[in-house]
Design a protein around this motif. Structure first.
Motif, PDB file in Angstrom:
ATOM      1  N   UNK A   2     -38.742 -37.302 -19.621  1.00 30.94           N
ATOM      2  CA  UNK A   2     -39.362 -38.374 -18.873  1.00 30.94           C
ATOM      3  C   UNK A   2     -39.444 -39.646 -19.699  1.00 30.94           C
ATOM      4  N   UNK A   3     -40.183 -40.555 -19.169  1.00 33.51           N
ATOM      5  CA  UNK A   3     -40.423 -41.799 -19.895  1.00 33.51           C
ATOM      6  C   UNK A   3     -41.801 -42.302 -19.513  1.00 33.51           C
ATOM      7  N   UNK A   4     -42.376 -43.085 -20.380  1.00 28.07           N
ATOM      8  CA  UNK A   4     -43.670 -43.707 -20.126  1.00 28.07           C
ATOM      9  C   UNK A   4     -43.580 -45.165 -20.540  1.00 28.07           C
ATOM     10  N   UNK A   5     -44.316 -45.989 -19.845  1.00 24.84           N
ATOM     11  CA  UNK A   5     -44.386 -47.396 -20.192  1.00 24.84           C
ATOM     12  C   UNK A   5     -45.531 -47.623 -21.157  1.00 24.84           C
ATOM     13  N   UNK A   6     -45.326 -48.494 -22.112  1.00 22.46           N
ATOM     14  CA  UNK A   6     -46.399 -48.932 -22.985  1.00 22.46           C
ATOM     15  C   UNK A   6     -46.992 -50.168 -22.328  1.00 22.46           C
ATOM     16  N   UNK A   7     -48.237 -50.071 -21.925  1.00 23.51           N
ATOM     17  CA  UNK A   7     -48.892 -51.161 -21.205  1.00 23.51           C
ATOM     18  C   UNK A   7     -48.858 -52.438 -22.043  1.00 23.51           C
ATOM     19  N   UNK A   8     -48.618 -53.570 -21.399  1.00 25.62           N
ATOM     20  CA  UNK A   8     -48.471 -54.835 -22.126  1.00 25.62           C
ATOM     21  C   UNK A   8     -49.713 -55.225 -22.921  1.00 25.62           C
ATOM     22  N   UNK A  32     -44.797 -39.677 -25.765  1.00 26.68           N
ATOM     23  CA  UNK A  32     -44.756 -38.217 -25.650  1.00 26.68           C
ATOM     24  C   UNK A  32     -45.716 -37.656 -24.601  1.00 26.68           C
ATOM     25  N   UNK A  33     -46.554 -38.481 -24.017  1.00 30.69           N
ATOM     26  CA  UNK A  33     -47.594 -38.029 -23.081  1.00 30.69           C
ATOM     27  C   UNK A  33     -47.003 -37.445 -21.807  1.00 30.69           C
ATOM     28  N   UNK A  34     -47.701 -36.446 -21.286  1.00 30.57           N
ATOM     29  CA  UNK A  34     -47.335 -35.808 -20.023  1.00 30.57           C
ATOM     30  C   UNK A  34     -48.580 -35.730 -19.145  1.00 30.57           C
ATOM     31  N   UNK A  35     -48.416 -35.691 -17.833  1.00 31.16           N
ATOM     32  CA  UNK A  35     -49.585 -35.537 -16.962  1.00 31.16           C
ATOM     33  C   UNK A  35     -50.299 -34.217 -17.247  1.00 31.16           C
ATOM     34  N   UNK A  36     -51.610 -34.250 -17.162  1.00 29.25           N
ATOM     35  CA  UNK A  36     -52.413 -33.037 -17.349  1.00 29.25           C
ATOM     36  C   UNK A  36     -53.639 -33.175 -16.456  1.00 29.25           C
ATOM     37  N   UNK A  37     -53.849 -32.222 -15.599  1.00 35.46           N
ATOM     38  CA  UNK A  37     -54.941 -32.326 -14.633  1.00 35.46           C
ATOM     39  C   UNK A  37     -56.134 -31.484 -15.057  1.00 35.46           C
ATOM     40  N   UNK A  38     -56.542 -31.665 -16.297  1.00 30.06           N
ATOM     41  CA  UNK A  38     -57.700 -30.940 -16.811  1.00 30.06           C
ATOM     42  C   UNK A  38     -58.983 -31.710 -16.570  1.00 30.06           C
ATOM     43  N   UNK A  39     -59.950 -31.474 -17.417  1.00 31.43           N
ATOM     44  CA  UNK A  39     -61.279 -32.060 -17.254  1.00 31.43           C
ATOM     45  C   UNK A  39     -61.271 -33.584 -17.339  1.00 31.43           C
ATOM     46  N   UNK A  40     -60.324 -34.154 -18.087  1.00 26.02           N
ATOM     47  CA  UNK A  40     -60.307 -35.610 -18.236  1.00 26.02           C
ATOM     48  C   UNK A  40     -59.590 -36.294 -17.088  1.00 26.02           C
ATOM     49  N   UNK A  98     -55.476 -37.284 -23.144  1.00 28.39           N
ATOM     50  CA  UNK A  98     -55.467 -38.754 -23.193  1.00 28.39           C
ATOM     51  C   UNK A  98     -56.220 -39.224 -21.955  1.00 28.39           C
ATOM     52  N   UNK A  99     -57.495 -39.589 -22.099  1.00 21.92           N
ATOM     53  CA  UNK A  99     -58.310 -39.923 -20.928  1.00 21.92           C
ATOM     54  C   UNK A  99     -57.803 -41.117 -20.125  1.00 21.92           C
ATOM     55  N   UNK A 100     -57.123 -42.061 -20.755  1.00 23.42           N
ATOM     56  CA  UNK A 100     -56.669 -43.256 -20.037  1.00 23.42           C
ATOM     57  C   UNK A 100     -55.267 -43.110 -19.451  1.00 23.42           C
ATOM     58  N   UNK A 101     -54.689 -41.927 -19.546  1.00 24.90           N
ATOM     59  CA  UNK A 101     -53.305 -41.743 -19.101  1.00 24.90           C
ATOM     60  C   UNK A 101     -53.091 -42.127 -17.644  1.00 24.90           C
ATOM     61  N   UNK A 102     -53.949 -41.646 -16.753  1.00 25.55           N
ATOM     62  CA  UNK A 102     -53.751 -41.911 -15.322  1.00 25.55           C
ATOM     63  C   UNK A 102     -53.825 -43.388 -14.983  1.00 25.55           C
ATOM     64  N   UNK A 103     -54.652 -44.122 -15.699  1.00 26.36           N
ATOM     65  CA  UNK A 103     -54.751 -45.569 -15.472  1.00 26.36           C
ATOM     66  C   UNK A 103     -53.383 -46.217 -15.645  1.00 26.36           C
ATOM     67  N   UNK A 104     -52.699 -45.872 -16.721  1.00 19.88           N
ATOM     68  CA  UNK A 104     -51.399 -46.474 -16.998  1.00 19.88           C
ATOM     69  C   UNK A 104     -50.281 -45.802 -16.213  1.00 19.88           C
ATOM     70  N   UNK A 105     -50.400 -44.497 -15.980  1.00 25.88           N
ATOM     71  CA  UNK A 105     -49.387 -43.797 -15.186  1.00 25.88           C
ATOM     72  C   UNK A 105     -49.413 -44.298 -13.750  1.00 25.88           C
ATOM     73  N   UNK A 106     -50.594 -44.624 -13.235  1.00 26.23           N
ATOM     74  CA  UNK A 106     -50.707 -45.143 -11.876  1.00 26.23           C
ATOM     75  C   UNK A 106     -49.924 -46.426 -11.704  1.00 26.23           C
ATOM     76  N   UNK A 107     -49.958 -47.296 -12.708  1.00 26.02           N
ATOM     77  CA  UNK A 107     -49.187 -48.534 -12.602  1.00 26.02           C
ATOM     78  C   UNK A 107     -47.698 -48.224 -12.695  1.00 26.02           C
TER      79      UNK A 107
END
Length: 135
Positions: A2-8, A32-40, A98-107
């Motif tokens: 996959x790929x991830x964007x580094x937020x500006x 290297x981050x991947x989605x994870x639907x755990x407690x965070x 990574x607690x902030x992952x979804x914030x950046x993945x959503x964009x």
């Protein structure tokens, strides 16, 4: 793969005054981050200092471990108040949330959807049909 964007704005907050190694390791974490639907409700990453040393040859294993530990500590200067501003939360051996992952993945997901919409529009235009407009 996959790929991830580094937020500006990734380095404009509490990462701004940190040494270059901290910024480089944070970019590695994001890549290297991947989605994870755990407690965070965020993402997860596997961080193995011995492997990371290949990517950061000027850093000792101890220094890499220090930076990972630093990202697990509360950050009063963080723009994210959840989890006391921690960038990483230990989950187990070499695994971190990574607690902030979804914030950046959503964009990223929004950008992907827009890109797919444009591709459909171009495909329909090239086929001679009217563009399919979907919102």
């Amino acid at each position: 793969m996959g790929y991830n964007f580094l937020h500006e704005d990734a380095f404009d907050g509490s990462l701004l005054p940190l040494p270059t190694l901290h910024k480089a390791i944070w970019a590695y974490v994001v890549a290297k981050a991947k989605p994870h639907h755990g407690a965070t409700g965020g993402g997860a990453v596997r961080l193995v200092p011995m492997l990371m040393a290949v990517y950061f040859p000027d850093a000792t294993l101890e220094k890499i471990k220090e930076v990972i530990d630093f990202f697990c500590e509360p950050d009063d200067a963080s723009r994210t108040e959840e989890f006391e501003g921690r960038k990483l939360l230990p989950m187990g051996r070499d695994m971190y949330a990574i607690p902030t992952y979804e914030t950046h993945a959503g964009s990223r997901l929004a950008r992907d959807a827009e890109r797919k919409r444009r591709e459909r529009e171009v495909k329909h235009t090239l086929n001679g049909s009217a563009p399919l407009i979907m919102s």
